[in-house]
Design a protein around this motif. Structure first.
Motif, PDB file in Angstrom:
ATOM      1  N   TYR A   1       0.793  -1.227   0.000  1.00  0.00           N
ATOM      2  CA  TYR A   1       0.000   0.000   0.000  1.00  0.00           C
ATOM      3  C   TYR A   1       0.827   1.279   0.000  1.00  0.00           C
ATOM      4  N   PHE A   2       1.889   1.335   0.797  1.00  0.00           N
ATOM      5  CA  PHE A   2       2.669   2.570   0.866  1.00  0.00           C
ATOM      6  C   PHE A   2       3.235   2.941  -0.499  1.00  0.00           C
ATOM      7  N   ILE A   3       3.937   2.028  -1.123  1.00  0.00           N
ATOM      8  CA  ILE A   3       4.580   2.355  -2.393  1.00  0.00           C
ATOM      9  C   ILE A   3       3.548   2.596  -3.488  1.00  0.00           C
ATOM     10  N   LEU A   4       2.451   1.839  -3.475  1.00  0.00           N
ATOM     11  CA  LEU A   4       1.426   2.039  -4.489  1.00  0.00           C
ATOM     12  C   LEU A   4       0.739   3.392  -4.323  1.00  0.00           C
ATOM     13  N   LEU A   5       0.538   3.819  -3.081  1.00  0.00           N
ATOM     14  CA  LEU A   5      -0.049   5.137  -2.843  1.00  0.00           C
ATOM     15  C   LEU A   5       0.924   6.242  -3.240  1.00  0.00           C
ATOM     16  N   VAL A   6       2.221   6.034  -3.016  1.00  0.00           N
ATOM     17  CA  VAL A   6       3.220   7.024  -3.436  1.00  0.00           C
ATOM     18  C   VAL A   6       3.237   7.130  -4.968  1.00  0.00           C
ATOM     19  N   VAL A   7       3.183   5.987  -5.647  1.00  0.00           N
ATOM     20  CA  VAL A   7       3.152   5.995  -7.110  1.00  0.00           C
ATOM     21  C   VAL A   7       1.896   6.711  -7.594  1.00  0.00           C
ATOM     22  N   SER A   8       0.752   6.405  -6.993  1.00  0.00           N
ATOM     23  CA  SER A   8      -0.494   7.051  -7.391  1.00  0.00           C
ATOM     24  C   SER A   8      -0.463   8.545  -7.079  1.00  0.00           C
ATOM     25  N   GLY A   9       0.110   8.910  -5.935  1.00  0.00           N
ATOM     26  CA  GLY A   9       0.207  10.323  -5.574  1.00  0.00           C
ATOM     27  C   GLY A   9       1.123  11.099  -6.498  1.00  0.00           C
ATOM     28  N   SER A  10       2.133  10.426  -7.027  1.00  0.00           N
ATOM     29  CA  SER A  10       3.039  11.115  -7.952  1.00  0.00           C
ATOM     30  C   SER A  10       2.318  11.511  -9.239  1.00  0.00           C
ATOM     31  N   PHE A  11       1.244  10.806  -9.547  1.00  0.00           N
ATOM     32  CA  PHE A  11       0.441  11.173 -10.711  1.00  0.00           C
ATOM     33  C   PHE A  11      -0.082  12.603 -10.570  1.00  0.00           C
ATOM     34  N   VAL A  12      -0.473  12.983  -9.375  1.00  0.00           N
ATOM     35  CA  VAL A  12      -0.994  14.336  -9.148  1.00  0.00           C
ATOM     36  C   VAL A  12       0.084  15.373  -9.471  1.00  0.00           C
ATOM     37  N   VAL A  13       1.308  15.117  -9.031  1.00  0.00           N
ATOM     38  CA  VAL A  13       2.401  16.045  -9.291  1.00  0.00           C
ATOM     39  C   VAL A  13       2.697  16.118 -10.784  1.00  0.00           C
ATOM     40  N   ILE A  14       2.783  14.975 -11.431  1.00  0.00           N
ATOM     41  CA  ILE A  14       3.087  14.939 -12.868  1.00  0.00           C
ATOM     42  C   ILE A  14       1.986  15.639 -13.653  1.00  0.00           C
ATOM     43  N   PHE A  15       0.733  15.361 -13.305  1.00  0.00           N
ATOM     44  CA  PHE A  15      -0.392  15.991 -14.002  1.00  0.00           C
ATOM     45  C   PHE A  15      -0.385  17.498 -13.768  1.00  0.00           C
ATOM     46  N   GLY A  16      -0.039  17.923 -12.558  1.00  0.00           N
ATOM     47  CA  GLY A  16       0.065  19.354 -12.265  1.00  0.00           C
ATOM     48  C   GLY A  16       1.122  20.029 -13.111  1.00  0.00           C
ATOM     49  N   LEU A  17       2.257  19.362 -13.295  1.00  0.00           N
ATOM     50  CA  LEU A  17       3.319  19.920 -14.150  1.00  0.00           C
ATOM     51  C   LEU A  17       2.869  20.021 -15.606  1.00  0.00           C
ATOM     52  N   ILE A  18       2.144  19.015 -16.064  1.00  0.00           N
ATOM     53  CA  ILE A  18       1.619  19.054 -17.432  1.00  0.00           C
ATOM     54  C   ILE A  18       0.647  20.214 -17.587  1.00  0.00           C
ATOM     55  N   CYS A  19      -0.243  20.390 -16.616  1.00  0.00           N
ATOM     56  CA  CYS A  19      -1.200  21.502 -16.673  1.00  0.00           C
ATOM     57  C   CYS A  19      -0.490  22.846 -16.630  1.00  0.00           C
ATOM     58  N   ALA A  20       0.541  22.966 -15.807  1.00  0.00           N
ATOM     59  CA  ALA A  20       1.307  24.211 -15.749  1.00  0.00           C
ATOM     60  C   ALA A  20       1.969  24.488 -17.100  1.00  0.00           C
ATOM     61  N   GLY A  21       2.479  23.449 -17.734  1.00  0.00           N
ATOM     62  CA  GLY A  21       3.066  23.608 -19.068  1.00  0.00           C
ATOM     63  C   GLY A  21       2.041  24.062 -20.091  1.00  0.00           C
ATOM     64  N   ILE A  22       0.846  23.502 -20.020  1.00  0.00           N
ATOM     65  CA  ILE A  22      -0.219  23.912 -20.941  1.00  0.00           C
ATOM     66  C   ILE A  22      -0.536  25.390 -20.753  1.00  0.00           C
TER      67      ILE A  22
END
Length: 145
Positions: free
Chosen positions: A50-71
């Protein structure tokens, strides 16, 4: 005949179709790779992924935020239609449902077989279409299926 101002106008129909095909292939390969690696990671951590899977899933928010900032930086921002309160409410509803689906995927990872989990995740789209047609009375064109 390409319409004036369309993406096809500058590139030509064949080049535009080739770019679309390449993007589709990239999306499919990355989606399958993500599913396989996510499942392998869950298996390698046995009963406590659970810990690592939640960290991987949470990193999606950061990556998506960076993509949105780029847009926003590259295009000058979002369309005015997407900045209304009605649109924001829809985006929040989609985000909450997506987050709940991700949480369910993380919690189910150690208990559901990999091929079944991938099939269930891909079945979300047809289930959504059927539910929308039944519950909301929505109608879809053949291109939307």
């Amino acid at each position: 005949e390409p319409k004036a101002g369309s993406p096809e106008e500058g590139l030509g129909r064949l080049a535009y179709s080739a770019i679309q095909a390449a993007l589709l292939a990239g999306l499919l390969v990355s989606n399958v790779g993500q599913r396989v690696m996510f499942k392998c990671l869950g298996y390698s951590l046995a009963d406590y992924p659970y810990f690592i899977l939640l960290v991987v899933s949470g990193s999606f928010v950061v990556i998506f935020g960076l993509i949105c900032a780029g847009i926003v930086l590259l295009t000058g921002g979002w369309l005015p239609e997407s900045r209304t309160w009605q649109a924001r409410g829809a985006f929040w509803a989609i985000g909450v449902c997506n987050a709940l689906q991700g949480l369910g995927m993380v919690l189910a990872n150690p208990y559901v077989a990999g091929d079944l989990q991938a099939l269930l995740q891909q079945a979300v789209i047809p289930f959504t279409l059927v539910t929308s047609a039944i519950a909301l009375g929505s109608r879809f064109s053949s291109r939307q299926y």
